[in-house]
Write a protein that holds these residues in place. Sequence first.
Motif, PDB file in Angstrom:
ATOM      1  N   THR A  21       1.933   6.615   0.746  1.00 23.15           N
ATOM      2  CA  THR A  21       2.417   6.552   2.307  1.00 23.15           C
ATOM      3  C   THR A  21       3.159   5.341   2.392  1.00 23.15           C
ATOM      4  O   THR A  21       3.010   4.531   1.695  1.00 23.15           O
ATOM      5  CB  THR A  21       1.136   6.592   3.139  1.00 23.15           C
ATOM      6  N   ARG A  22       3.885   5.403   3.509  1.00 26.56           N
ATOM      7  CA  ARG A  22       4.713   4.024   3.662  1.00 26.56           C
ATOM      8  C   ARG A  22       3.931   3.002   4.053  1.00 26.56           C
ATOM      9  O   ARG A  22       4.295   1.814   3.711  1.00 26.56           O
ATOM     10  CB  ARG A  22       5.703   4.340   4.923  1.00 26.56           C
ATOM     11  N   ALA A  23       2.713   3.135   4.755  1.00 24.24           N
ATOM     12  CA  ALA A  23       1.809   2.318   5.090  1.00 24.24           C
ATOM     13  C   ALA A  23       1.167   1.443   3.685  1.00 24.24           C
ATOM     14  O   ALA A  23       0.945   0.230   3.800  1.00 24.24           O
ATOM     15  CB  ALA A  23       0.648   2.597   5.997  1.00 24.24           C
ATOM     16  N   GLN A  24       1.088   2.385   2.747  1.00 23.85           N
ATOM     17  CA  GLN A  24       0.455   1.776   1.543  1.00 23.85           C
ATOM     18  C   GLN A  24       1.435   0.806   0.844  1.00 23.85           C
ATOM     19  O   GLN A  24       1.291  -0.254   0.457  1.00 23.85           O
ATOM     20  CB  GLN A  24       0.107   2.785   0.633  1.00 23.85           C
ATOM     21  N   VAL A  25       2.790   1.314   0.786  1.00 22.22           N
ATOM     22  CA  VAL A  25       3.987   0.555   0.208  1.00 22.22           C
ATOM     23  C   VAL A  25       4.149  -0.753   1.072  1.00 22.22           C
ATOM     24  O   VAL A  25       4.309  -1.789   0.337  1.00 22.22           O
ATOM     25  CB  VAL A  25       5.195   1.374   0.155  1.00 22.22           C
ATOM     26  N   GLN A  26       4.114  -0.775   2.264  1.00 23.14           N
ATOM     27  CA  GLN A  26       4.308  -1.854   3.298  1.00 23.14           C
ATOM     28  C   GLN A  26       3.063  -2.732   3.020  1.00 23.14           C
ATOM     29  O   GLN A  26       3.438  -3.991   2.723  1.00 23.14           O
ATOM     30  CB  GLN A  26       4.153  -1.350   4.566  1.00 23.14           C
ATOM     31  N   ARG A  27       2.124  -2.491   2.863  1.00 26.33           N
ATOM     32  CA  ARG A  27       0.773  -3.512   2.547  1.00 26.33           C
ATOM     33  C   ARG A  27       1.067  -4.134   1.049  1.00 26.33           C
ATOM     34  O   ARG A  27       0.830  -5.206   0.984  1.00 26.33           O
ATOM     35  CB  ARG A  27      -0.418  -2.728   2.726  1.00 26.33           C
ATOM     36  N   ALA A  28       1.473  -3.402   0.238  1.00 21.64           N
ATOM     37  CA  ALA A  28       1.839  -3.931  -1.156  1.00 21.64           C
ATOM     38  C   ALA A  28       2.770  -4.889  -1.187  1.00 21.64           C
ATOM     39  O   ALA A  28       2.844  -5.909  -1.574  1.00 21.64           O
ATOM     40  CB  ALA A  28       2.306  -2.734  -2.146  1.00 21.64           C
ATOM     41  N   ILE A  29       4.013  -4.619  -0.293  1.00 23.65           N
ATOM     42  CA  ILE A  29       4.923  -5.644  -0.273  1.00 23.65           C
ATOM     43  C   ILE A  29       4.489  -6.886   0.588  1.00 23.65           C
ATOM     44  O   ILE A  29       4.931  -7.916   0.276  1.00 23.65           O
ATOM     45  CB  ILE A  29       6.303  -5.139   0.498  1.00 23.65           C
ATOM     46  N   ASP A  33      -1.373  -7.980  -5.039  1.00 28.15           N
ATOM     47  CA  ASP A  33      -2.185  -8.658  -5.792  1.00 28.15           C
ATOM     48  C   ASP A  33      -1.482  -9.160  -7.100  1.00 28.15           C
ATOM     49  O   ASP A  33      -2.023 -10.411  -7.362  1.00 28.15           O
ATOM     50  CB  ASP A  33      -3.311  -7.534  -6.370  1.00 28.15           C
ATOM     51  N   VAL A  34      -0.506  -8.680  -7.570  1.00 27.09           N
ATOM     52  CA  VAL A  34       0.535  -9.157  -8.713  1.00 27.09           C
ATOM     53  C   VAL A  34       1.897  -8.867  -8.381  1.00 27.09           C
ATOM     54  O   VAL A  34       2.174  -8.064  -7.780  1.00 27.09           O
ATOM     55  CB  VAL A  34      -0.132  -8.325  -9.921  1.00 27.09           C
ATOM     56  N   GLU A  35       2.595  -9.999  -8.480  1.00 30.76           N
ATOM     57  CA  GLU A  35       3.935  -9.886  -8.456  1.00 30.76           C
ATOM     58  C   GLU A  35       4.875 -10.258  -9.603  1.00 30.76           C
ATOM     59  O   GLU A  35       4.642 -11.380 -10.107  1.00 30.76           O
ATOM     60  CB  GLU A  35       4.563 -10.795  -7.078  1.00 30.76           C
ATOM     61  N   LEU A  36       5.618  -9.355 -10.157  1.00 30.67           N
ATOM     62  CA  LEU A  36       6.243  -9.747 -11.495  1.00 30.67           C
ATOM     63  C   LEU A  36       7.584  -9.123 -11.241  1.00 30.67           C
ATOM     64  O   LEU A  36       7.956  -8.381 -10.656  1.00 30.67           O
ATOM     65  CB  LEU A  36       5.603  -8.871 -12.692  1.00 30.67           C
ATOM     66  N   HIS A  47       1.802  -4.996  -7.657  1.00 34.91           N
ATOM     67  CA  HIS A  47       0.563  -4.296  -7.923  1.00 34.91           C
ATOM     68  C   HIS A  47      -0.160  -4.465  -6.894  1.00 34.91           C
ATOM     69  O   HIS A  47      -0.641  -5.874  -6.414  1.00 34.91           O
ATOM     70  CB  HIS A  47      -0.036  -4.385  -9.209  1.00 34.91           C
ATOM     71  N   LYS A  48      -0.951  -3.494  -6.099  1.00 35.39           N
ATOM     72  CA  LYS A  48      -1.730  -3.595  -5.145  1.00 35.39           C
ATOM     73  C   LYS A  48      -2.891  -2.750  -5.381  1.00 35.39           C
ATOM     74  O   LYS A  48      -2.614  -1.471  -5.433  1.00 35.39           O
ATOM     75  CB  LYS A  48      -1.136  -3.514  -3.813  1.00 35.39           C
ATOM     76  N   ARG A  49      -4.165  -3.146  -5.324  1.00 34.93           N
ATOM     77  CA  ARG A  49      -5.179  -2.259  -5.327  1.00 34.93           C
ATOM     78  C   ARG A  49      -5.646  -1.615  -3.942  1.00 34.93           C
ATOM     79  O   ARG A  49      -5.279  -2.307  -2.921  1.00 34.93           O
ATOM     80  CB  ARG A  49      -6.619  -2.989  -5.863  1.00 34.93           C
ATOM     81  N   VAL A  50      -5.697  -0.351  -3.771  1.00 36.94           N
ATOM     82  CA  VAL A  50      -5.915   0.522  -2.522  1.00 36.94           C
ATOM     83  C   VAL A  50      -7.420   0.803  -2.457  1.00 36.94           C
ATOM     84  O   VAL A  50      -7.967   0.852  -3.453  1.00 36.94           O
ATOM     85  CB  VAL A  50      -5.057   1.451  -2.319  1.00 36.94           C
ATOM     86  N   SER A  51      -7.748   1.568  -1.285  1.00 34.49           N
ATOM     87  CA  SER A  51      -9.099   1.900  -1.268  1.00 34.49           C
ATOM     88  C   SER A  51      -9.290   3.167  -2.252  1.00 34.49           C
ATOM     89  O   SER A  51      -8.364   3.632  -2.709  1.00 34.49           O
ATOM     90  CB  SER A  51      -9.163   2.444  -0.066  1.00 34.49           C
ATOM     91  N   GLY A  52     -10.517   2.984  -2.903  1.00 35.09           N
ATOM     92  CA  GLY A  52     -10.749   4.133  -3.895  1.00 35.09           C
ATOM     93  C   GLY A  52     -10.669   3.417  -5.295  1.00 35.09           C
ATOM     94  O   GLY A  52     -10.629   4.267  -6.320  1.00 35.09           O
ATOM     95  N   GLY A  53     -10.218   2.214  -5.219  1.00 37.64           N
ATOM     96  CA  GLY A  53     -10.071   1.650  -6.809  1.00 37.64           C
ATOM     97  C   GLY A  53      -8.747   1.699  -7.267  1.00 37.64           C
ATOM     98  O   GLY A  53      -8.407   1.268  -8.465  1.00 37.64           O
ATOM     99  N   GLU A  55      -4.575   1.710  -8.075  1.00 36.48           N
ATOM    100  CA  GLU A  55      -3.603   0.655  -8.107  1.00 36.48           C
ATOM    101  C   GLU A  55      -2.254   1.135  -8.028  1.00 36.48           C
ATOM    102  O   GLU A  55      -1.749   1.972  -8.694  1.00 36.48           O
ATOM    103  CB  GLU A  55      -3.739  -0.181  -9.671  1.00 36.48           C
ATOM    104  N   LEU A  56      -1.670   0.508  -6.699  1.00 40.04           N
ATOM    105  CA  LEU A  56      -0.275   1.244  -6.398  1.00 40.04           C
ATOM    106  C   LEU A  56       0.817   0.326  -7.048  1.00 40.04           C
ATOM    107  O   LEU A  56       0.769  -1.088  -6.751  1.00 40.04           O
ATOM    108  CB  LEU A  56      -0.343   0.899  -5.107  1.00 40.04           C
ATOM    109  N   GLN A  57       1.848   0.723  -7.619  1.00 42.57           N
ATOM    110  CA  GLN A  57       2.927  -0.115  -8.138  1.00 42.57           C
ATOM    111  C   GLN A  57       4.224   0.193  -7.427  1.00 42.57           C
ATOM    112  O   GLN A  57       4.528   1.400  -6.996  1.00 42.57           O
ATOM    113  CB  GLN A  57       3.137   0.011  -9.614  1.00 42.57           C
ATOM    114  N   VAL A  58       4.785  -0.880  -7.092  1.00 46.89           N
ATOM    115  CA  VAL A  58       6.049  -0.732  -6.143  1.00 46.89           C
ATOM    116  C   VAL A  58       7.132  -1.457  -6.801  1.00 46.89           C
ATOM    117  O   VAL A  58       6.898  -2.568  -7.040  1.00 46.89           O
ATOM    118  CB  VAL A  58       5.850  -0.973  -4.783  1.00 46.89           C
ATOM    119  N   ILE A  59       8.238  -0.871  -7.071  1.00 46.55           N
ATOM    120  CA  ILE A  59       9.411  -1.547  -7.257  1.00 46.55           C
ATOM    121  C   ILE A  59      10.425  -1.500  -6.337  1.00 46.55           C
ATOM    122  O   ILE A  59      10.657  -0.714  -5.635  1.00 46.55           O
ATOM    123  CB  ILE A  59      10.269  -0.652  -8.799  1.00 46.55           C
ATOM    124  N   TYR A  60      10.803  -2.871  -5.886  1.00 47.06           N
ATOM    125  CA  TYR A  60      11.723  -2.887  -4.777  1.00 47.06           C
ATOM    126  C   TYR A  60      12.949  -4.049  -4.933  1.00 47.06           C
ATOM    127  O   TYR A  60      12.412  -4.984  -6.093  1.00 47.06           O
ATOM    128  CB  TYR A  60      10.975  -3.199  -3.424  1.00 47.06           C
TER     129      TYR A  60
END
Length: 75
Positions: A21-29, A33-36, A47-53, A55-60
């Motif tokens: 979801t867009r909300a998950q991406v927004q929370r990651a930005i 948890d990790v920024e590379l 990288h951002k851990r979300v509910s359920g364990g 890990e979401l990766q966002v490239i932006y």
Amino acid sequence: MKKRIIYTDHALKQMEARGITRAQVQRAILGPDVELPGNNPGTLRLHKRVSGGRELQVIYKPKKSVDLVITACWR
């Protein structure tokens, strides 16, 4: 001033296919948890851990007034 988040067509298609979801991406930005560095100049990989364990990766690409989301996937 809060920056806007803009999504490429590719990002939106990948997010829909992967159930991200867009909300998950927004929370990651806003709170990764990790920024590379990304593979391309000027991009970041978050990288951002979300509910359920999962890990979401966002490239932006952060820009002056907007954040351009290139893609997002589960790790």
